[in-house]
Write a protein that holds these residues in place. Structure first.
Motif, short mmCIF file in Angstrom:
data_model
loop_
_atom_site.label_atom_id
_atom_site.label_comp_id
_atom_site.label_asym_id
_atom_site.label_seq_id
_atom_site.Cartn_x
_atom_site.Cartn_y
_atom_site.Cartn_z
N ASP A 14 0.80 -1.08 -0.07
CA ASP A 14 0.04 0.00 -0.03
C ASP A 14 0.91 1.30 -0.11
OD1 ASP A 14 -2.22 -1.54 0.17
OD2 ASP A 14 -2.59 -1.49 2.23
N PHE A 15 1.95 1.29 0.72
CA PHE A 15 2.92 2.30 0.97
C PHE A 15 3.55 2.71 -0.56
CE2 PHE A 15 6.99 4.43 1.57
CZ PHE A 15 6.55 5.61 2.13
N SER A 16 4.07 1.64 -1.28
CA SER A 16 4.62 1.91 -2.58
C SER A 16 3.54 2.28 -3.71
CB SER A 16 5.29 0.50 -3.01
OG SER A 16 4.19 -0.33 -3.31
N ILE A 17 2.27 1.85 -3.58
CA ILE A 17 1.31 2.28 -4.55
C ILE A 17 1.10 3.72 -4.37
CG2 ILE A 17 -1.13 2.06 -4.88
CD1 ILE A 17 -0.90 -0.95 -4.50
N ALA A 18 0.84 4.12 -2.97
CA ALA A 18 0.57 5.69 -2.56
C ALA A 18 1.78 6.41 -3.30
CB ALA A 18 0.29 5.72 -1.27
N VAL A 19 2.83 5.90 -2.81
CA VAL A 19 4.17 6.82 -3.35
C VAL A 19 4.14 7.05 -4.71
CG1 VAL A 19 6.57 7.03 -3.41
CG2 VAL A 19 5.37 6.46 -1.31
N LEU A 20 3.73 5.91 -5.53
CA LEU A 20 3.93 5.90 -6.91
C LEU A 20 2.98 6.87 -7.67
CD1 LEU A 20 5.15 2.04 -7.91
CD2 LEU A 20 6.51 4.43 -8.21
N THR A 21 1.62 6.70 -7.14
CA THR A 21 0.61 7.62 -7.30
C THR A 21 0.67 8.88 -7.22
OG1 THR A 21 -1.10 5.68 -6.97
CG2 THR A 21 -2.00 8.06 -6.97
N ILE A 22 1.34 9.47 -6.18
CA ILE A 22 1.69 10.94 -5.87
C ILE A 22 2.59 11.24 -6.90
CG2 ILE A 22 2.79 12.59 -4.08
CD1 ILE A 22 1.03 10.80 -1.86
N LEU A 23 3.74 10.70 -6.97
CA LEU A 23 4.81 11.02 -8.03
C LEU A 23 4.29 10.98 -9.39
CD1 LEU A 23 7.98 9.11 -6.48
CD2 LEU A 23 7.24 11.60 -6.39
N GLY A 24 3.64 9.89 -9.72
CA GLY A 24 3.23 9.92 -11.03
C GLY A 24 1.79 11.19 -11.30
N SER A 25 1.31 11.55 -10.23
CA SER A 25 0.33 12.81 -10.40
C SER A 25 1.02 13.93 -10.34
CB SER A 25 -0.68 12.76 -9.01
OG SER A 25 -1.39 11.66 -8.93
N PHE A 26 2.22 13.83 -9.86
CA PHE A 26 2.91 15.13 -9.84
C PHE A 26 3.46 15.45 -11.14
CE2 PHE A 26 3.80 15.55 -5.03
CZ PHE A 26 2.86 16.48 -4.90
N PHE A 27 4.26 14.43 -11.69
CA PHE A 27 4.62 14.31 -12.94
C PHE A 27 3.82 14.97 -13.87
CE2 PHE A 27 5.55 12.14 -17.15
CZ PHE A 27 6.59 12.73 -17.40
N PHE A 28 2.41 14.26 -14.15
CA PHE A 28 1.41 14.56 -14.87
C PHE A 28 1.06 16.26 -14.84
CE2 PHE A 28 0.70 9.96 -15.67
CZ PHE A 28 1.00 9.98 -16.86
N LEU A 57 2.85 18.55 -13.80
CA LEU A 57 4.16 19.20 -14.08
C LEU A 57 3.97 19.55 -15.61
CD1 LEU A 57 6.91 18.18 -11.98
CD2 LEU A 57 6.20 20.68 -11.96
N THR A 58 3.77 18.53 -16.36
CA THR A 58 3.62 18.63 -17.73
C THR A 58 2.57 19.25 -18.39
OG1 THR A 58 2.49 16.39 -18.01
CG2 THR A 58 4.74 16.26 -18.01
N ILE A 59 1.41 19.19 -17.32
CA ILE A 59 0.20 20.18 -17.97
C ILE A 59 0.33 21.61 -17.48
CG2 ILE A 59 -2.34 20.18 -17.34
CD1 ILE A 59 -2.44 17.28 -16.87
N ARG A 60 0.65 21.72 -16.11
CA ARG A 60 0.59 23.05 -15.62
C ARG A 60 1.69 23.27 -14.42
NH1 ARG A 60 -3.42 27.74 -16.60
NH2 ARG A 60 -2.54 29.20 -15.30
N TRP A 61 2.83 23.90 -14.64
CA TRP A 61 3.70 23.58 -13.80
C TRP A 61 3.28 24.61 -12.50
CZ3 TRP A 61 6.64 27.60 -12.17
CH2 TRP A 61 6.63 29.07 -13.15
N GLU A 62 2.86 25.57 -12.68
CA GLU A 62 2.37 26.67 -11.61
C GLU A 62 1.56 25.84 -10.71
OE1 GLU A 62 1.63 27.31 -14.78
OE2 GLU A 62 3.05 29.03 -15.33
N LEU A 63 0.64 25.12 -10.96
CA LEU A 63 -0.55 24.48 -10.02
C LEU A 63 0.58 23.41 -9.58
CD1 LEU A 63 -3.48 24.21 -11.99
CD2 LEU A 63 -3.04 25.60 -10.19
N ALA A 64 1.30 22.63 -9.91
CA ALA A 64 2.25 21.55 -9.35
C ALA A 64 2.90 22.25 -8.28
CB ALA A 64 3.03 21.14 -10.47
N VAL A 65 3.70 23.58 -8.53
CA VAL A 65 4.38 24.03 -7.55
C VAL A 65 3.66 24.27 -6.26
CG1 VAL A 65 5.78 26.20 -6.92
CG2 VAL A 65 6.03 24.96 -9.02
#
Length: 114
Positions: free
Chosen positions: A21-35, A37-45
């Protein structure tokens, strides 16, 4: 005994599903940040800056709720211990007397009806 088996079951479930569960949560958060960042970096920051604050609030709330839960369990244990040691035998005795009276009345009514 049931408390010990329940606690052991919870520990084995945590050991089995916790890392997954921990690894799934971390990968989901990192993947969400990556996407994001590619869509709108200001919101990601903004999200990256707000995330530590949200984590702090969750940890503080969890500690408070955990302490409250422990206090409720201790109070419930004291109430149950008091009830088991003092009033339950009297209640059982009064219930058995009441039940005997009901059976006697039913028998009398049955005899009168015959």
């Amino acid at each position: 005994m049931s408390r010990a088996t329940t606690d052991l079951f919870e520990i084995t479930e945590l050991a089995h599903h916790g890392p997954e569960d921990f690894s799934i949560a971390v990968l989901t958060i990192l993947g969400s940040f990556f996407f994001l960042l590619t869509i709108r970096w200001e919101l990601a920051v903004i999200v990256i800056v707000a995330l530590p604050l949200m984590i702090f609030i969750v940890i503080a709330s969890r500690r408070s709720l955990s302490n409250s839960s422990i206090a409720v369990k201790e109070t419930t244990a004291e109430i149950n211990a008091g009830l088991e040691s003092s009033s339950l035998p009297r209640e059982w005795q009064s219930f058995s007397v009441f039940w005997k009276l009901c059976v006697q009345k039913k028998n009398r009514l049955t005899d009168l009806m015959q």
